[in-house]
Design an enzyme around this catalytic site. Structure first.
Site, PDB file in Angstrom:
ATOM      1  N   SER A 129       0.832  -1.186   0.000  1.00 55.82           N
ATOM      2  CA  SER A 129       0.000   0.000   0.000  1.00 55.82           C
ATOM      3  C   SER A 129       0.883   1.259   0.000  1.00 55.82           C
ATOM      4  O   SER A 129       1.695   1.431  -0.905  1.00 55.82           O
ATOM      5  CB  SER A 129      -0.964  -0.041   1.190  1.00 55.82           C
ATOM      6  OG  SER A 129      -1.981   0.924   1.062  1.00 55.82           O
ATOM      7  N   ASP A 283      -8.508  -5.566  -5.882  1.00 56.56           N
ATOM      8  CA  ASP A 283      -8.272  -4.314  -5.158  1.00 56.56           C
ATOM      9  C   ASP A 283      -9.103  -3.219  -5.820  1.00 56.56           C
ATOM     10  O   ASP A 283      -9.035  -3.020  -7.036  1.00 56.56           O
ATOM     11  CB  ASP A 283      -6.782  -3.959  -5.212  1.00 56.56           C
ATOM     12  CG  ASP A 283      -6.376  -2.891  -4.214  1.00 56.56           C
ATOM     13  OD1 ASP A 283      -7.191  -1.986  -3.939  1.00 56.56           O
ATOM     14  OD2 ASP A 283      -5.240  -2.952  -3.717  1.00 56.56           O
ATOM     15  N   HIS A 312      -7.903  -5.188  -1.349  1.00 61.03           N
ATOM     16  CA  HIS A 312      -6.629  -4.561  -0.985  1.00 61.03           C
ATOM     17  C   HIS A 312      -5.917  -5.362   0.101  1.00 61.03           C
ATOM     18  O   HIS A 312      -4.681  -5.431   0.123  1.00 61.03           O
ATOM     19  CB  HIS A 312      -6.887  -3.132  -0.505  1.00 61.03           C
ATOM     20  CG  HIS A 312      -5.649  -2.349  -0.264  1.00 61.03           C
ATOM     21  ND1 HIS A 312      -4.714  -2.091  -1.236  1.00 61.03           N
ATOM     22  CD2 HIS A 312      -5.177  -1.738   0.872  1.00 61.03           C
ATOM     23  CE1 HIS A 312      -3.724  -1.370  -0.734  1.00 61.03           C
ATOM     24  NE2 HIS A 312      -3.987  -1.152   0.539  1.00 61.03           N
TER      25      HIS A 312
END
Length: 340
Positions: A129, A283, A312
């Protein structure tokens, strides 16, 4: 008692032109640096997280094996351990906290790695991320230093849709009455609970909810999952820190600096590291198509999507071992390959 160290950076000039006085970078290391300092890895922290939140990646036998490698986790500015709205004295506390870009983060991490630890080469820069954003910056800003790079569910540049997702998260948080004059005067319980519920709809896929995979987390019902897993997660955070990280995330662009002057293709083309870029197939905000476009601009990169319906979270999954093994095995394979 703390389990990390603080590097005193002194007064640093940020990309914004503001001087941050008395900056501190929190970090922790795992394993031992070998004699020629050739076994170092930088593992970057994601949104709102401390090094303790990602330590489950580091274990003998895993890709990030402290028996083999010297692993450095630098805590991102704004996370509450490094200089942040919650620990900075006036006049730069809370709403006056100056904005840190990922460029600011990584250039200060470079000082840690080179000046403080004496390391000139990195075997790997890796992160999930926002950690992946930083890994991209490491590889682009210091191409001669970074031999390998892995970005898991991240990107080199924020997409317009990703920006809008974060606008929704920010709006839910700042709707709380505690938000006045550009900062939070009290702990915004309602705002953080709302933020958690908004985030829950984005961080995991439609299929995840349809198949009730939240049961794998130990939740007894969907409402239990939302309250414990999402409201509870954000309620333990500092809201001003959350806003600082949202700003950093929204302004991520590996080319937005004096090195590349906005030339995105040049920034990615400069990366020499052997790279694996790992988006999650489901995601909802770091999408496969965005990473595919990035990989086309890189000389030595592979696109390897994570086949998962955990959205995600597939890239940082300490619940579903199938997802974790997929990411772990990719990192291990990359570390075992020659850098060139």
């Amino acid at each position: 008692m703390t389990d990390h160290k603080l590097l005193e950076l002194g007064n640093i000039v940020l990309q914004s032109g503001m001087t941050f006085r008395g900056a501190k970078l929190a970090y922790k290391t795992y394993g031992a640096l070998n004699a020629d300092k050739s076994n170092a890895i930088v593992f970057n922290t994601p949104f709102g997280a401390h090094h303790t939140d990602i330590e489950f990646w580091i274990k003998p036998g895993l890709a990030l094996d402290p028996d083999k490698y010297f692993i450095i986790i630098p805590n991102m500015f704004g996370n509450g351990l490094s200089s942040s709205p919650s620990n900075t004295p006036s006049p730069f506390d809370k709403g006056r906290y100056p904005h840190f870009t990922q460029y600011d983060n990584v250039t200060m991490q470079h000082r840690l790695v080179t000046a403080e630890l004496g390391i000139r080469k990195l075997l790997l820069a890796v992160g999930w991320s926002m950690g992946g954003q930083q890994a991209y910056h490491w590889a682009a800003l210091f191409p001669e230093m970074v031999e390998r790079m892995v970005c898991v569910c991240g990107a080199a540049k924020i997409s317009p849709h990703n920006f809008v997702f974060l606008e929704g998260v920010k709006a839910a948080l700042t709707a709380d009455a505690a938000y006045r004059d550009g900062w939070f005067h009290e702990h915004p319980v309602r705002g953080l609970r709302a933020m958690g519920r908004v985030y829950a709809g984005w961080a995991l896929s439609q299929s995840f909810y349809r198949e009730e995979l939240w049961r794998q987390t130990g939740a007894s019902s969907l409402e239990d999952f939302l309250v414990v897993g999402w409201e509870g997660n954000f309620l333990r955070r500092d809201a001003n820190n959350m806003l600082a990280h949202i700003w950093t995330w929204q302004h991520c662009d590996v080319s937005n600096n004096e090195v590349y002057k906005g030339d995105f293709a040049a920034a990615l083309g400069a990366i020499k590291a052997r790279a694996i870029i790992m988006p999650g197939e489901t995601d909802l905000y770091f999408q496969v198509a965005d990473n595919a476009a990035e990989v086309k601009l890189m000389a030595n990169a592979e696109l390897r999507p994570i086949p998962s319906i955990w959205g995600h979270r597939a890239g940082n999954n300490n619940v579903n071992q199938t997802d974790f093994r997929f990411v772990n095995d990719a990192i291990k394979q990359l570390l075992e390959r020659p850098a060139d």
